[in-house]
Design a protein around this motif. Structure first.
Motif: not given
Length: 187
Positions: A20-27, A47-61, A63-67
């Motif tokens: 709950f709360g998006g990508g940061y909460a899943m860290l 952490m690199d995947f998180y940083a990259l995901s923040q700069g991409l469109p879409g939901i961080i969670a 994006n990170v899961s896809v990486f």
């Protein structure tokens, strides 16, 4: 191969069900499942995947899961991870949609959501502390962090532009630093 894809799907399904709360909460969950339990990659890569995901469109969670899925099993792994992450959301939203009128005024639901919000804030704070420890390594990093925080709070500069500027600054700064060190070693 199918068993490994199912494993990826189920790991991200479980994460999606409790994040709950998006990508940061899943860290914290990612660190435990991917880094500690499965040892698929180290925390710095996450952490690199998180940083990259923040700069991409879409939901961080997502994006990170896809990486992570792509790193494990290429395109099939990326698809399995993304589907695993969104499946619980689809199920939960569908259930809420059908029972929305009875949920929206329920005092217990309101209290539960308020408590979940507090928990999410704690998880996001944990993610911020973890990102600070991994990302801010010197005085220049501290300065960049606080300048970007100030710009984010007090201006309307797009976060994408801030990320691009920081990336370019990092490239230039580290290149100059490397050349300086090489010059010192040559002497």
């Amino acid at each position: 191969m199918l068993k490994e894809l199912l494993d990826i799907y189920l790991i991200f399904f479980r994460m999606g069900a409790v994040t709950f709360g998006g990508g940061y909460a899943m860290l914290p969950i990612l660190r435990r499942e991917i880094v500690q339990n499965r040892k698929w990659m180290d925390e710095e890569t996450i952490m690199d995947f998180y940083a990259l995901s923040q700069g991409l469109p879409g939901i961080i969670a997502i994006n990170v899961s896809v990486f992570i899925g792509f790193r494990q099993k290429k395109i099939q792994g990326a698809v399995a991870a993304a589907l695993g992450m969104v499946s619980p959301c689809i199920v939960i939203i569908s259930i809420i949609f059908f029972f929305l009128s009875s949920f929206q005024d329920n005092v217990y639901v309101k209290h539960a959501l308020a408590a979940i919000s507090v928990c999410v804030a704690a998880l996001i704070l944990d993610a911020v502390i973890s990102m600070w420890k991994k990302g801010v390594k010197d005085f220049v990093g501290i300065i960049i962090c606080f300048v970007m925080l100030g710009l984010n709070l007090f201006t309307d500069i797009s976060p994408i532009i801030m990320i691009i500027v920081c990336a370019l600054f990092g490239i230039v700064y580290k290149s100059i630093q490397r050349k300086t060190k090489s010059g010192e070693v040559a002497k």
